[in-house]
Design a protein around this motif. Structure first.
Motif, PDB file in Angstrom:
ATOM      1  N   ARG A   6       0.848  -1.188   0.000  1.00  0.00           N
ATOM      2  CA  ARG A   6       0.000   0.000   0.000  1.00  0.00           C
ATOM      3  C   ARG A   6       0.887   1.243   0.000  1.00  0.00           C
ATOM      4  O   ARG A   6       1.898   1.302   0.693  1.00  0.00           O
ATOM      5  CB  ARG A   6      -0.909  -0.019   1.224  1.00  0.00           C
ATOM      6  CG  ARG A   6      -1.837  -1.204   1.246  1.00  0.00           C
ATOM      7  CD  ARG A   6      -2.360  -1.509   2.621  1.00  0.00           C
ATOM      8  NE  ARG A   6      -3.433  -0.621   3.031  1.00  0.00           N
ATOM      9  CZ  ARG A   6      -3.994  -0.669   4.225  1.00  0.00           C
ATOM     10  NH1 ARG A   6      -3.571  -1.539   5.128  1.00  0.00           N
ATOM     11  NH2 ARG A   6      -4.972   0.146   4.538  1.00  0.00           N
ATOM     12  N   SER A   8       1.486   5.381   0.466  1.00  0.00           N
ATOM     13  CA  SER A   8       1.022   6.582   1.153  1.00  0.00           C
ATOM     14  C   SER A   8       0.673   7.668   0.142  1.00  0.00           C
ATOM     15  O   SER A   8       1.297   7.769  -0.919  1.00  0.00           O
ATOM     16  CB  SER A   8       2.119   7.096   2.096  1.00  0.00           C
ATOM     17  OG  SER A   8       1.769   8.360   2.620  1.00  0.00           O
ATOM     18  N   TRP A  25       1.937  -1.505   4.439  1.00  0.00           N
ATOM     19  CA  TRP A  25       2.394  -0.189   3.991  1.00  0.00           C
ATOM     20  C   TRP A  25       3.917  -0.142   4.009  1.00  0.00           C
ATOM     21  O   TRP A  25       4.550  -0.629   4.934  1.00  0.00           O
ATOM     22  CB  TRP A  25       1.897   0.920   4.916  1.00  0.00           C
ATOM     23  CG  TRP A  25       0.423   1.125   4.972  1.00  0.00           C
ATOM     24  CD1 TRP A  25      -0.485   0.374   5.662  1.00  0.00           C
ATOM     25  CD2 TRP A  25      -0.327   2.162   4.342  1.00  0.00           C
ATOM     26  NE1 TRP A  25      -1.743   0.882   5.503  1.00  0.00           N
ATOM     27  CE2 TRP A  25      -1.684   1.978   4.700  1.00  0.00           C
ATOM     28  CE3 TRP A  25       0.027   3.230   3.518  1.00  0.00           C
ATOM     29  CZ2 TRP A  25      -2.690   2.830   4.257  1.00  0.00           C
ATOM     30  CZ3 TRP A  25      -0.974   4.083   3.088  1.00  0.00           C
ATOM     31  CH2 TRP A  25      -2.318   3.877   3.445  1.00  0.00           C
ATOM     32  N   HIS A  47      -0.107   5.637   7.355  1.00  0.00           N
ATOM     33  CA  HIS A  47      -0.336   4.205   7.546  1.00  0.00           C
ATOM     34  C   HIS A  47      -1.006   3.887   8.879  1.00  0.00           C
ATOM     35  O   HIS A  47      -1.459   2.752   9.092  1.00  0.00           O
ATOM     36  CB  HIS A  47       0.997   3.459   7.490  1.00  0.00           C
ATOM     37  CG  HIS A  47       1.891   3.749   8.656  1.00  0.00           C
ATOM     38  ND1 HIS A  47       2.582   4.944   8.779  1.00  0.00           N
ATOM     39  CD2 HIS A  47       2.183   3.034   9.771  1.00  0.00           C
ATOM     40  CE1 HIS A  47       3.276   4.923   9.909  1.00  0.00           C
ATOM     41  NE2 HIS A  47       3.048   3.779  10.525  1.00  0.00           N
TER      42      HIS A  47
END
Length: 207
Positions: A6, A8, A25, A47
């Motif tokens: 993932r 940011s 993350w 996160h």
């Protein structure tokens, strides 16, 4: 198949020197040269798990054994959990250690982590910086930290929590819609450049 990572909504021009995968993350722990700088720092906390809780009987609910504050604008920081009372029926929950909480089956929360960016500003001179980017008086002596204010930073609606306010070290955390991520970064770095503001990694996050 590779694990999905993932991303940011926040990015800095600084070069990461240490990263870690937290809950999927990629999180920057340190940036090149950050330990040699003395100004206030800005940290990406997007996160951090974030939840909205809505219930007409918030006073009867506990989150990991922690009671929800009684009044709107009050915040409780305990065991890495920051719980903010927003209004009569709504609270926000931020898990500052970056780890997913274990909610009881009776608690129904909406996970808003992916929809909201989160930033922290830590260090000296924060009052001077915030005076340039928001009309809100975040450092009023009448408020006892931590406390929540809902208002605008750089004309973007935010949830703002003042964690600490002292002469030598203050810390403020705030969330906002992720689409404003890099515009927010540009505005804050520009506003704080005369006080030496710089990007820092999660390893510098003190609250």
């Amino acid at each position: 198949m590779k694990d999905l990572i993932r991303q940011s909504p926040i990015s800095f021009e600084a070069k990461p020197t240490k990263t870690s995968i937290i809950n999927g993350w990629e999180v920057v722990l340190t940036y090149d040269g950050e330990n040699q700088k003395s100004g206030p720092c800005i940290i990406d906390l997007s996160h951090i798990p974030k939840y909205d809780l809505q219930d007409k009987n918030l006073s009867k609910i506990k989150i990991s054994g922690i009671e929800i504050p009684d009044k709107a604008g009050e915040s409780t920081l305990q065991d890495n959990m920051l719980i903010n009372r927003m209004n009569n029926t709504q609270a926000s929950i931020w898990c500052l250690n970056g780890l997913e909480p274990n909610f009881s089956k009776e608690v129904f929360c909406t996970d808003i982590t992916d929809g909201k960016a989160m930033l922290a500003l830590i260090g000296k001179d924060l009052q001077c910086i915030f005076e340039k980017i928001t009309p809100i008086d975040l450092f009023s002596s009448s408020n006892k930290s931590p406390f929540l204010i809902q208002g605008q930073i750089l004309q973007v609606p935010c949830q703002i929590v003042v964690i600490r306010q002292t002469q030598d070290l203050s810390s403020v955390i705030f969330t906002f819609t992720r689409g404003f991520g890099n515009s927010m970064i540009e505005g804050i770095l520009d506003a704080g450049k005369e006080w030496g503001i710089y990007p820092a990694g999660m390893g510098n996050f003190l609250y």
